[in-house]
Design a protein around this motif. Structure first.
Motif, mmCIF file in Angstrom:
data_model
loop_
_atom_site.group_PDB
_atom_site.id
_atom_site.type_symbol
_atom_site.label_atom_id
_atom_site.label_comp_id
_atom_site.label_asym_id
_atom_site.label_seq_id
_atom_site.Cartn_x
_atom_site.Cartn_y
_atom_site.Cartn_z
ATOM 1 N N MET A 1 0.785 -1.141 -0.049
ATOM 2 C CA MET A 1 -0.168 0.162 -0.024
ATOM 3 C C MET A 1 0.867 1.201 -0.204
ATOM 4 O O MET A 1 1.568 1.331 0.493
ATOM 5 N N GLY A 2 0.458 2.200 -0.680
ATOM 6 C CA GLY A 2 0.976 3.482 -0.771
ATOM 7 C C GLY A 2 2.430 3.848 -1.968
ATOM 8 O O GLY A 2 2.793 4.808 -1.922
ATOM 9 N N GLN A 3 2.911 2.821 -2.481
ATOM 10 C CA GLN A 3 3.836 2.870 -3.292
ATOM 11 C C GLN A 3 3.661 3.844 -4.391
ATOM 12 O O GLN A 3 4.491 4.448 -5.018
ATOM 13 N N ALA A 4 2.348 4.032 -4.970
ATOM 14 C CA ALA A 4 2.025 4.955 -5.932
ATOM 15 C C ALA A 4 2.283 6.536 -5.380
ATOM 16 O O ALA A 4 2.348 7.253 -6.711
ATOM 17 N N ILE A 5 2.337 6.748 -4.390
ATOM 18 C CA ILE A 5 2.244 7.992 -3.972
ATOM 19 C C ILE A 5 3.771 8.594 -4.135
ATOM 20 O O ILE A 5 3.993 9.518 -4.909
ATOM 21 N N ALA A 6 4.760 7.831 -3.864
ATOM 22 C CA ALA A 6 6.073 8.250 -4.137
ATOM 23 C C ALA A 6 6.421 7.704 -5.806
ATOM 24 O O ALA A 6 6.874 8.643 -6.409
ATOM 25 N N GLY A 7 5.434 6.790 -6.453
ATOM 26 C CA GLY A 7 5.746 6.605 -7.599
ATOM 27 C C GLY A 7 5.385 7.621 -8.560
ATOM 28 O O GLY A 7 6.243 7.825 -9.729
ATOM 29 N N LYS A 12 7.173 11.642 -12.578
ATOM 30 C CA LYS A 12 7.290 13.034 -13.064
ATOM 31 C C LYS A 12 8.909 13.629 -13.284
ATOM 32 O O LYS A 12 8.920 14.135 -14.112
ATOM 33 N N LYS A 13 9.570 13.050 -12.238
ATOM 34 C CA LYS A 13 11.066 13.337 -12.644
ATOM 35 C C LYS A 13 11.511 12.727 -13.872
ATOM 36 O O LYS A 13 12.310 13.218 -14.591
ATOM 37 N N ALA A 14 10.989 11.366 -14.188
ATOM 38 C CA ALA A 14 11.614 10.832 -15.420
ATOM 39 C C ALA A 14 10.965 11.208 -16.561
ATOM 40 O O ALA A 14 11.884 11.254 -17.526
ATOM 41 N N TRP A 19 1.747 14.723 -17.356
ATOM 42 C CA TRP A 19 0.931 14.892 -16.057
ATOM 43 C C TRP A 19 0.773 13.797 -15.258
ATOM 44 O O TRP A 19 0.212 12.724 -15.771
ATOM 45 N N TYR A 20 0.900 13.730 -13.864
ATOM 46 C CA TYR A 20 0.576 12.670 -13.132
ATOM 47 C C TYR A 20 -0.394 13.115 -12.040
ATOM 48 O O TYR A 20 -0.211 14.067 -11.374
ATOM 49 N N SER A 21 -1.120 12.266 -11.888
ATOM 50 C CA SER A 21 -2.283 12.417 -10.801
ATOM 51 C C SER A 21 -2.656 10.721 -10.423
ATOM 52 O O SER A 21 -2.226 9.980 -10.786
ATOM 53 N N ARG A 22 -2.835 10.837 -9.122
ATOM 54 C CA ARG A 22 -2.976 9.569 -8.347
ATOM 55 C C ARG A 22 -4.382 9.660 -7.329
ATOM 56 O O ARG A 22 -4.590 10.455 -6.659
ATOM 57 N N PHE A 23 -5.206 8.670 -7.956
ATOM 58 C CA PHE A 23 -6.230 8.440 -6.825
ATOM 59 C C PHE A 23 -6.128 7.445 -6.013
ATOM 60 O O PHE A 23 -5.660 6.410 -6.007
ATOM 61 N N ARG A 24 -6.348 8.081 -4.540
ATOM 62 C CA ARG A 24 -5.798 7.163 -3.362
ATOM 63 C C ARG A 24 -7.136 7.122 -2.495
ATOM 64 O O ARG A 24 -7.732 7.912 -2.187
ATOM 65 N N PRO A 45 5.291 19.223 -9.684
ATOM 66 C CA PRO A 45 3.680 19.333 -9.590
ATOM 67 C C PRO A 45 2.855 17.960 -9.596
ATOM 68 O O PRO A 45 3.127 17.375 -10.767
ATOM 69 N N ILE A 46 2.384 17.678 -8.785
ATOM 70 C CA ILE A 46 1.465 16.271 -8.801
ATOM 71 C C ILE A 46 0.128 16.532 -7.937
ATOM 72 O O ILE A 46 0.228 17.390 -7.082
ATOM 73 N N ILE A 47 -0.791 15.935 -8.445
ATOM 74 C CA ILE A 47 -2.284 16.097 -8.121
ATOM 75 C C ILE A 47 -2.354 14.633 -7.155
ATOM 76 O O ILE A 47 -2.481 13.789 -8.249
ATOM 77 N N TRP A 48 -2.739 14.770 -6.297
ATOM 78 C CA TRP A 48 -3.383 13.450 -5.406
ATOM 79 C C TRP A 48 -4.689 13.829 -5.162
ATOM 80 O O TRP A 48 -4.995 14.915 -4.479
ATOM 81 N N VAL A 49 -5.571 12.797 -5.508
ATOM 82 C CA VAL A 49 -7.039 12.935 -5.125
ATOM 83 C C VAL A 49 -7.226 11.807 -4.128
ATOM 84 O O VAL A 49 -6.834 10.750 -4.329
ATOM 85 N N ILE A 50 -7.829 11.932 -2.945
ATOM 86 C CA ILE A 50 -7.820 11.059 -1.923
ATOM 87 C C ILE A 50 -9.408 10.895 -1.609
ATOM 88 O O ILE A 50 -10.115 11.834 -1.312
ATOM 89 N N PHE A 51 -9.761 9.572 -1.496
ATOM 90 C CA PHE A 51 -10.967 9.061 -1.209
ATOM 91 C C PHE A 51 -11.081 8.952 0.181
ATOM 92 O O PHE A 51 -10.286 8.059 0.472
#
Length: 96
Positions: A1-7, A12-14, A19-24, A45-51
């Motif tokens: 759990m959670g590796q996608a946050i750092a991923g 984005k650095k690579a 654009w990267y966003s992640r639904f968590r 710049p990253i967008i995290w959407v948290i449920f």
């Protein structure tokens, strides 16, 4: 759990032009949400959407599967996400 946050940060650095966003859901974000500090420090710049579910759903599901009706330490205290984001100096938006 959670590796996608750092991923997302690594992705984005690579590939900075993507654009990267992640639904968590909430639980992995609370486990690994400190990566926000890394993204903020390096201006990534990253967008995290948290449920928000207020539960460790995967842990609860496994406990019920193995032990029957047991739910031990699977309810989450919900922190103030606005204050959490302000502490890191990042924008926060709450949907309706």
């Amino acid at each position: 759990m959670g590796q996608a946050i750092a991923g997302c940060i690594g992705g984005k650095k690579a590939l900075p032009s993507k654009w990267y966003s992640r639904f968590r859901v909430m639980e992995p974000f609370l486990m690994h949400g400190m990566e926000i500090a890394t993204a903020q420090q390096y201006k990534i710049p990253i967008i995290w959407v948290i449920f928000v579910e207020n539960r460790y759903n995967v842990v609860e599901w496994a406990q019920k599967l193995i032990y029957g009706n047991l739910e031990y330490c699977t309810s989450l205290y919900m922190p103030d996400l606005k204050k959490f984001s302000e502490a890191f100096g990042v924008n926060y938006f709450k949907g309706g």
